[in-house]
Design a protein around this motif. Structure first.
Motif, PDB file in Angstrom:
ATOM      1  N   SER A 138     -11.915  -4.981  -6.695  1.00  0.00           N
ATOM      2  CA  SER A 138     -10.463  -4.929  -6.735  1.00  0.00           C
ATOM      3  C   SER A 138     -10.000  -3.855  -5.747  1.00  0.00           C
ATOM      4  O   SER A 138     -10.559  -3.723  -4.669  1.00  0.00           O
ATOM      5  CB  SER A 138      -9.978  -4.648  -8.157  1.00  0.00           C
ATOM      6  N   SER A 139      -9.009  -3.054  -6.104  1.00  0.00           N
ATOM      7  CA  SER A 139      -8.497  -2.024  -5.208  1.00  0.00           C
ATOM      8  C   SER A 139      -7.442  -1.206  -5.932  1.00  0.00           C
ATOM      9  O   SER A 139      -6.801  -1.688  -6.877  1.00  0.00           O
ATOM     10  CB  SER A 139      -7.873  -2.663  -3.961  1.00  0.00           C
ATOM     11  N   ILE A 140      -7.238   0.010  -5.484  1.00  0.00           N
ATOM     12  CA  ILE A 140      -6.100   0.782  -5.964  1.00  0.00           C
ATOM     13  C   ILE A 140      -4.793   0.057  -5.649  1.00  0.00           C
ATOM     14  O   ILE A 140      -3.772   0.264  -6.323  1.00  0.00           O
ATOM     15  CB  ILE A 140      -6.105   2.199  -5.352  1.00  0.00           C
ATOM     16  N   GLN A 141      -4.822  -0.845  -4.655  1.00  0.00           N
ATOM     17  CA  GLN A 141      -3.643  -1.626  -4.311  1.00  0.00           C
ATOM     18  C   GLN A 141      -3.182  -2.521  -5.457  1.00  0.00           C
ATOM     19  O   GLN A 141      -2.017  -2.924  -5.509  1.00  0.00           O
ATOM     20  CB  GLN A 141      -3.915  -2.480  -3.066  1.00  0.00           C
ATOM     21  N   ALA A 142      -4.070  -2.831  -6.391  1.00  0.00           N
ATOM     22  CA  ALA A 142      -3.685  -3.624  -7.558  1.00  0.00           C
ATOM     23  C   ALA A 142      -2.703  -2.871  -8.449  1.00  0.00           C
ATOM     24  O   ALA A 142      -1.923  -3.485  -9.180  1.00  0.00           O
ATOM     25  CB  ALA A 142      -4.924  -4.005  -8.365  1.00  0.00           C
ATOM     26  N   PHE A 143      -2.748  -1.550  -8.383  1.00  0.00           N
ATOM     27  CA  PHE A 143      -1.935  -0.702  -9.254  1.00  0.00           C
ATOM     28  C   PHE A 143      -0.849   0.057  -8.495  1.00  0.00           C
ATOM     29  O   PHE A 143       0.197   0.373  -9.049  1.00  0.00           O
ATOM     30  CB  PHE A 143      -2.842   0.307  -9.970  1.00  0.00           C
ATOM     31  N   GLN A 144      -1.113   0.357  -7.230  1.00  0.00           N
ATOM     32  CA  GLN A 144      -0.152   1.059  -6.377  1.00  0.00           C
ATOM     33  C   GLN A 144      -0.003   0.285  -5.067  1.00  0.00           C
ATOM     34  O   GLN A 144      -0.526   0.691  -4.032  1.00  0.00           O
ATOM     35  CB  GLN A 144      -0.628   2.487  -6.105  1.00  0.00           C
ATOM     36  N   PRO A 145       0.696  -0.851  -5.088  1.00  0.00           N
ATOM     37  CA  PRO A 145       0.762  -1.707  -3.898  1.00  0.00           C
ATOM     38  C   PRO A 145       1.562  -1.087  -2.771  1.00  0.00           C
ATOM     39  O   PRO A 145       2.634  -0.530  -2.973  1.00  0.00           O
ATOM     40  CB  PRO A 145       1.449  -2.974  -4.423  1.00  0.00           C
ATOM     41  N   SER A 146       1.016  -1.188  -1.566  1.00  0.00           N
ATOM     42  CA  SER A 146       1.711  -0.742  -0.363  1.00  0.00           C
ATOM     43  C   SER A 146       2.504  -1.908   0.212  1.00  0.00           C
ATOM     44  O   SER A 146       1.969  -3.022   0.319  1.00  0.00           O
ATOM     45  CB  SER A 146       0.705  -0.250   0.684  1.00  0.00           C
ATOM     46  N   PRO A 147       3.755  -1.702   0.598  1.00  0.00           N
ATOM     47  CA  PRO A 147       4.564  -2.804   1.131  1.00  0.00           C
ATOM     48  C   PRO A 147       3.926  -3.506   2.327  1.00  0.00           C
ATOM     49  O   PRO A 147       4.074  -4.720   2.486  1.00  0.00           O
ATOM     50  CB  PRO A 147       5.874  -2.112   1.523  1.00  0.00           C
ATOM     51  N   ASN A 148       3.195  -2.772   3.163  1.00  0.00           N
ATOM     52  CA  ASN A 148       2.593  -3.399   4.339  1.00  0.00           C
ATOM     53  C   ASN A 148       1.356  -4.228   3.995  1.00  0.00           C
ATOM     54  O   ASN A 148       0.833  -4.951   4.843  1.00  0.00           O
ATOM     55  CB  ASN A 148       2.221  -2.329   5.374  1.00  0.00           C
ATOM     56  N   LEU A 149       0.904  -4.148   2.749  1.00  0.00           N
ATOM     57  CA  LEU A 149      -0.249  -4.936   2.287  1.00  0.00           C
ATOM     58  C   LEU A 149       0.128  -5.774   1.068  1.00  0.00           C
ATOM     59  O   LEU A 149      -0.677  -5.971   0.162  1.00  0.00           O
ATOM     60  CB  LEU A 149      -1.421  -4.015   1.940  1.00  0.00           C
ATOM     61  N   LEU A 150       1.347  -6.276   1.055  1.00  0.00           N
ATOM     62  CA  LEU A 150       1.893  -6.928  -0.128  1.00  0.00           C
ATOM     63  C   LEU A 150       1.036  -8.086  -0.615  1.00  0.00           C
ATOM     64  O   LEU A 150       0.714  -8.189  -1.807  1.00  0.00           O
ATOM     65  CB  LEU A 150       3.319  -7.415   0.167  1.00  0.00           C
ATOM     66  N   ASP A 151       0.648  -8.984   0.282  1.00  0.00           N
ATOM     67  CA  ASP A 151      -0.132 -10.152  -0.128  1.00  0.00           C
ATOM     68  C   ASP A 151      -1.532  -9.754  -0.592  1.00  0.00           C
ATOM     69  O   ASP A 151      -2.050 -10.275  -1.584  1.00  0.00           O
ATOM     70  CB  ASP A 151      -0.195 -11.188   0.990  1.00  0.00           C
ATOM     71  N   TYR A 152      -2.143  -8.827   0.120  1.00  0.00           N
ATOM     72  CA  TYR A 152      -3.463  -8.312  -0.273  1.00  0.00           C
ATOM     73  C   TYR A 152      -3.405  -7.670  -1.653  1.00  0.00           C
ATOM     74  O   TYR A 152      -4.273  -7.914  -2.510  1.00  0.00           O
ATOM     75  CB  TYR A 152      -3.919  -7.311   0.776  1.00  0.00           C
ATOM     76  N   ALA A 153      -2.380  -6.854  -1.899  1.00  0.00           N
ATOM     77  CA  ALA A 153      -2.241  -6.169  -3.187  1.00  0.00           C
ATOM     78  C   ALA A 153      -2.090  -7.172  -4.321  1.00  0.00           C
ATOM     79  O   ALA A 153      -2.633  -6.977  -5.423  1.00  0.00           O
ATOM     80  CB  ALA A 153      -1.047  -5.210  -3.139  1.00  0.00           C
ATOM     81  N   VAL A 154      -1.347  -8.254  -4.081  1.00  0.00           N
ATOM     82  CA  VAL A 154      -1.183  -9.295  -5.098  1.00  0.00           C
ATOM     83  C   VAL A 154      -2.532  -9.873  -5.500  1.00  0.00           C
ATOM     84  O   VAL A 154      -2.822 -10.070  -6.682  1.00  0.00           O
ATOM     85  CB  VAL A 154      -0.245 -10.407  -4.581  1.00  0.00           C
ATOM     86  N   THR A 155      -3.389 -10.140  -4.519  1.00  0.00           N
ATOM     87  CA  THR A 155      -4.702 -10.703  -4.847  1.00  0.00           C
ATOM     88  C   THR A 155      -5.564  -9.704  -5.608  1.00  0.00           C
ATOM     89  O   THR A 155      -6.318 -10.085  -6.508  1.00  0.00           O
ATOM     90  CB  THR A 155      -5.455 -11.164  -3.588  1.00  0.00           C
ATOM     91  N   LYS A 156      -5.452  -8.432  -5.274  1.00  0.00           N
ATOM     92  CA  LYS A 156      -6.269  -7.438  -5.968  1.00  0.00           C
ATOM     93  C   LYS A 156      -5.816  -7.257  -7.413  1.00  0.00           C
ATOM     94  O   LYS A 156      -6.631  -7.014  -8.306  1.00  0.00           O
ATOM     95  CB  LYS A 156      -6.227  -6.114  -5.205  1.00  0.00           C
TER      96      LYS A 156
END
Length: 299
Positions: free
Chosen positions: A191-209
């Motif tokens: 997964s990723s910290i992006q799953a919990f703290q999504p960065s706007p520039n990685l929006l689609d990636y964060a959704v998948t995580k």
């Protein structure tokens, strides 16, 4: 002599800090051979202790970055490894395979694109043909591309690629692998910290995580009746080829500086978390998400 993962060290200065990461860019998917500083996958720093003797394992994205570090660690712990990777990453994959061979274990190379369901089935079929079973499945491969304007810059083509690589493939691989996984087997999803703290520039990636976290928790409940545990590792910033391949150069030279430790992780620092989830030491752990984030809280 390099210190291994058991030697006490100051985590702040154990590895290079962001000021050594010169502005650099690569075309996707990138390679560690052209990164400065070169990532540490554990080549000189990971010491195995027979924690995964005779485990038969599958790792997607196993050519470089976290995948290479996990493959190396698994092999030094006694596991045989099938590596899944993109065809253009063949040179890196062969280098990872050589590290596995040096550890005295079998390496199986399966190039191809996991966006294709039939290829995901071929990965599992090859593992069963070579190994007879699958003890550990590591769903690690991922695609990301940073977009400065967030949502408005994300094309449907990019959105499809991110979801198919990061989520669809995970679903296809798990579904194909589970019939060949005995009680005591383990699935580990990146997964990723992006799953919990999504960065706007990685929006689609964060959704998948975030989806991977949810999938992990749901699948763990589904499969524990078969004796199969399912867990996830959630990295923070990690110094892998994905960084110069997906971020603009002016962001690469500060990558990882925002963490309390003050630097990005090296891939070798992620590997022990995967070894833990793959080993019998985590026998009472399923449905968990382990953050390896340099001190940044997941929630």
């Amino acid at each position: 002599m390099a210190q291994d993962q058991y030697a006490k060290q100051d985590p702040r200065s154990q590895y290079p800090r962001p000021d050594s990461q010169d502005e650099q860019e690569q075309s996707h998917p990138g390679t560690g051979r052209r990164m400065g500083p070169r990532p540490d996958h554990g080549e000189d720093t990971y010491r195995g202790c027979d924690r995964l003797v005779d485990r038969k394992t599958v790792i997607t994205g196993g050519d470089s970055g976290i995948g290479r570090a996990v493959a190396l660690a698994f092999a030094r712990e006694g596991a045989d490894v099938l590596l899944s990777y993109m065809e253009q990453e063949e040179t890196d994959a062969k280098q990872t395979a050589e590290l596995i061979h040096q550890a005295g274990r079998q390496a199986v190379l399966v190039p191809g694109d996991i966006q294709d369901e039939e290829h995901c089935q071929r990965i599992i079929d090859r593992a069963v043909k070579e190994f007879g079973r699958i003890d550990v499945l590591v769903n690690n491969a991922a695609y990301q591309m940073s977009q400065d304007d967030g949502l408005l810059d994300i094309t449907t083509e990019q959105f499809d690629r991110v979801l198919k690589t990061n989520l669809y493939a995970l679903f296809w691989l798990c579904k194909a692998a589970v019939p060949h996984m005995p009680p005591g087997a383990s699935i580990i999803n990146t997964s990723s910290i992006q799953a919990f703290q999504p960065s706007p520039n990685l929006l689609d990636y964060a959704v998948t995580k975030a989806g991977i976290v949810n999938f992990t928790k749901g699948l763990s409940t589904d499969l524990i009746g078969k004796g199969i545990r399912v867990n996830s590792v959630a990295p923070g910033p990690v110094w892998t080829p994905l960084i110069p391949a997906t971020f603009p150069a002016d962001k690469v030279d500060s990558f990882g500086a925002q963490t309390p430790i003050g630097r990005a992780a090296q891939p070798a620092e992620l590997a022990p978390a995967y070894v833990y989830f793959a080993s019998q030491e985590s026998s009472y752990v399923t449905g968990e998400v382990l953050g390896v984030t340099g001190g940044k809280p997941l929630t």
